[in-house]
Design a protein around this motif. Structure first.
Motif, PDB file in Angstrom:
ATOM      1  N   GLY A 126       4.167 -78.480 -23.208  1.00 53.93           N
ATOM      2  CA  GLY A 126       2.914 -77.935 -23.696  1.00 53.93           C
ATOM      3  C   GLY A 126       3.154 -76.886 -24.759  1.00 53.93           C
ATOM      4  O   GLY A 126       4.295 -76.478 -25.005  1.00 53.93           O
ATOM      5  N   MET A 127       2.092 -76.459 -25.400  1.00 53.38           N
ATOM      6  CA  MET A 127       2.177 -75.411 -26.413  1.00 53.38           C
ATOM      7  C   MET A 127       2.282 -74.056 -25.725  1.00 53.38           C
ATOM      8  O   MET A 127       1.593 -73.799 -24.740  1.00 53.38           O
ATOM      9  CB  MET A 127       0.943 -75.428 -27.317  1.00 53.38           C
ATOM     10  CG  MET A 127       0.820 -76.679 -28.173  1.00 53.38           C
ATOM     11  SD  MET A 127       2.234 -76.986 -29.261  1.00 53.38           S
ATOM     12  CE  MET A 127       2.118 -75.602 -30.375  1.00 53.38           C
ATOM     13  N   ASP A 132      -0.765 -71.664 -20.046  1.00 51.70           N
ATOM     14  CA  ASP A 132      -1.662 -72.465 -19.212  1.00 51.70           C
ATOM     15  C   ASP A 132      -1.048 -73.731 -18.656  1.00 51.70           C
ATOM     16  O   ASP A 132      -1.539 -74.260 -17.662  1.00 51.70           O
ATOM     17  CB  ASP A 132      -2.915 -72.842 -20.011  1.00 51.70           C
ATOM     18  CG  ASP A 132      -3.767 -71.633 -20.336  1.00 51.70           C
ATOM     19  OD1 ASP A 132      -3.753 -70.668 -19.545  1.00 51.70           O
ATOM     20  OD2 ASP A 132      -4.441 -71.659 -21.382  1.00 51.70           O
ATOM     21  N   CYS A 133       0.018 -74.254 -19.296  1.00 53.24           N
ATOM     22  CA  CYS A 133       0.449 -75.576 -18.843  1.00 53.24           C
ATOM     23  C   CYS A 133       1.953 -75.784 -18.732  1.00 53.24           C
ATOM     24  O   CYS A 133       2.397 -76.522 -17.872  1.00 53.24           O
ATOM     25  CB  CYS A 133      -0.142 -76.653 -19.757  1.00 53.24           C
ATOM     26  SG  CYS A 133       0.317 -76.468 -21.475  1.00 53.24           S
ATOM     27  N   ALA A 134       2.768 -75.181 -19.575  1.00 57.24           N
ATOM     28  CA  ALA A 134       4.195 -75.490 -19.581  1.00 57.24           C
ATOM     29  C   ALA A 134       4.891 -74.952 -18.328  1.00 57.24           C
ATOM     30  O   ALA A 134       4.582 -73.869 -17.851  1.00 57.24           O
ATOM     31  CB  ALA A 134       4.853 -74.902 -20.833  1.00 57.24           C
ATOM     32  N   ASP A 184       1.925 -65.154 -24.049  1.00 59.34           N
ATOM     33  CA  ASP A 184       1.594 -65.959 -22.875  1.00 59.34           C
ATOM     34  C   ASP A 184       2.188 -65.329 -21.630  1.00 59.34           C
ATOM     35  O   ASP A 184       3.313 -64.826 -21.648  1.00 59.34           O
ATOM     36  CB  ASP A 184       2.168 -67.384 -22.998  1.00 59.34           C
ATOM     37  CG  ASP A 184       1.266 -68.348 -23.744  1.00 59.34           C
ATOM     38  OD1 ASP A 184       0.108 -67.981 -24.039  1.00 59.34           O
ATOM     39  OD2 ASP A 184       1.708 -69.479 -24.013  1.00 59.34           O
ATOM     40  N   VAL A 185       1.438 -65.390 -20.560  1.00 62.10           N
ATOM     41  CA  VAL A 185       1.917 -64.884 -19.270  1.00 62.10           C
ATOM     42  C   VAL A 185       2.931 -65.882 -18.709  1.00 62.10           C
ATOM     43  O   VAL A 185       2.732 -67.089 -18.768  1.00 62.10           O
ATOM     44  CB  VAL A 185       0.739 -64.689 -18.297  1.00 62.10           C
ATOM     45  CG1 VAL A 185       1.241 -64.330 -16.899  1.00 62.10           C
ATOM     46  CG2 VAL A 185      -0.206 -63.628 -18.812  1.00 62.10           C
ATOM     47  N   ILE A 186       4.024 -65.336 -18.157  1.00 63.87           N
ATOM     48  CA  ILE A 186       5.030 -66.144 -17.467  1.00 63.87           C
ATOM     49  C   ILE A 186       4.974 -65.755 -16.005  1.00 63.87           C
ATOM     50  O   ILE A 186       5.102 -64.582 -15.668  1.00 63.87           O
ATOM     51  CB  ILE A 186       6.437 -65.891 -18.028  1.00 63.87           C
ATOM     52  CG1 ILE A 186       6.488 -66.242 -19.518  1.00 63.87           C
ATOM     53  CG2 ILE A 186       7.476 -66.696 -17.246  1.00 63.87           C
ATOM     54  CD1 ILE A 186       7.793 -65.876 -20.194  1.00 63.87           C
ATOM     55  N   ALA A 224       5.097 -72.512 -30.126  1.00 64.31           N
ATOM     56  CA  ALA A 224       6.186 -73.480 -29.985  1.00 64.31           C
ATOM     57  C   ALA A 224       5.716 -74.585 -29.061  1.00 64.31           C
ATOM     58  O   ALA A 224       4.891 -74.363 -28.177  1.00 64.31           O
ATOM     59  CB  ALA A 224       7.433 -72.812 -29.412  1.00 64.31           C
ATOM     60  N   CYS A 225       6.244 -75.763 -29.269  1.00 61.93           N
ATOM     61  CA  CYS A 225       5.911 -76.886 -28.408  1.00 61.93           C
ATOM     62  C   CYS A 225       7.097 -77.179 -27.500  1.00 61.93           C
ATOM     63  O   CYS A 225       8.185 -77.503 -27.970  1.00 61.93           O
ATOM     64  CB  CYS A 225       5.578 -78.117 -29.252  1.00 61.93           C
ATOM     65  SG  CYS A 225       5.126 -79.551 -28.251  1.00 61.93           S
ATOM     66  N   LEU A 226       6.887 -77.022 -26.191  1.00 62.39           N
ATOM     67  CA  LEU A 226       7.905 -77.398 -25.219  1.00 62.39           C
ATOM     68  C   LEU A 226       7.708 -78.868 -24.890  1.00 62.39           C
ATOM     69  O   LEU A 226       6.609 -79.276 -24.507  1.00 62.39           O
ATOM     70  CB  LEU A 226       7.780 -76.568 -23.940  1.00 62.39           C
ATOM     71  CG  LEU A 226       8.141 -75.096 -24.024  1.00 62.39           C
ATOM     72  CD1 LEU A 226       8.009 -74.448 -22.649  1.00 62.39           C
ATOM     73  CD2 LEU A 226       9.541 -74.895 -24.546  1.00 62.39           C
TER      74      LEU A 226
END
Length: 127
Positions: A116-117, A75-77, A122-124, A6-8
Motif C-alpha cells: 500500500g501507499m 491505513d493499510c501496509a 503515518d502512524v506505525i 512510497a509504495c510498498l
C-alpha cells in the motif's frame, strides 16, 4: 531528501528501490533517535538515507522489537520484522570516518506482507 510517499509492494519492498526483491530484507528502518545519536557522536551532518534506511521512525525502540513482529504503517501496509541489524559493508563512509555505525545495532529489516501507499507522518503500530 525524504520523499512525499512510497509504495510498498507485497513480498517485494518499496517500488523502484535497489534493495527490493523476493528476500527477507525488503525494507529497512532506522529510528530518528539513532540518527541523532550518531550526529552528536560523530559531530557530522547526517540526513535521511545516509544509512541506506528506507524509513525513519520516531518514538519506537526498533531494536527491541522481536523478529516476527508485525507492524501496520498508515491505513493499510503491513510489514513483518525479519532481521535486527546487519554488518556494515566495506565502503560504509560513516564507519570509515568515525569507526562506528549504528545500523548494525539498531537498524531493522522487514518484508512486506500487505502492500500500500505510505506517507511521511503515518502512524506505525504493532499488530
Amino acid at each position: 531528501m525524504p520523499v512525499d510517499k512510497a509504495c510498498l509492494v507485497r513480498e517485494h519492498g518499496i517500488e523502484h528501490d535497489a534493495h527490493a526483491g523476493a528476500w527477507h530484507r525488503q525494507v529497512s528502518l532506522l529510528g530518528e533517535e539513532s540518527i541523532e545519536y550518531m550526529r552528536r557522536t560523530a559531530k557530522m551532518e547526517l540526513k535521511f538515507g545516509d544509512f541506506a534506511e528506507n524509513l525513519t521512525t520516531e518514538g519506537i525502540e526498533l531494536k527491541r522489537l522481536p523478529i516476527g513482529t508485525r507492524l501496520r504503517i498508515g491505513d493499510c501496509a503491513v510489514i513483518e520484522i525479519t532481521q535486527i541489524g546487519k554488518e556494515c559493508h566495506a565502503d560504509c563512509a560513516i564507519k570509515q570516518k568515525i569507526h562506528d555505525c549504528i545500523m548494525p545495532r539498531e537498524g531493522i529489516f522487514a518484508r512486506v506482507l500487505i502492500g500500500g501507499m505510505i506517507y511521511p507522518g503515518d502512524v506505525i503500530r504493532s499488530l
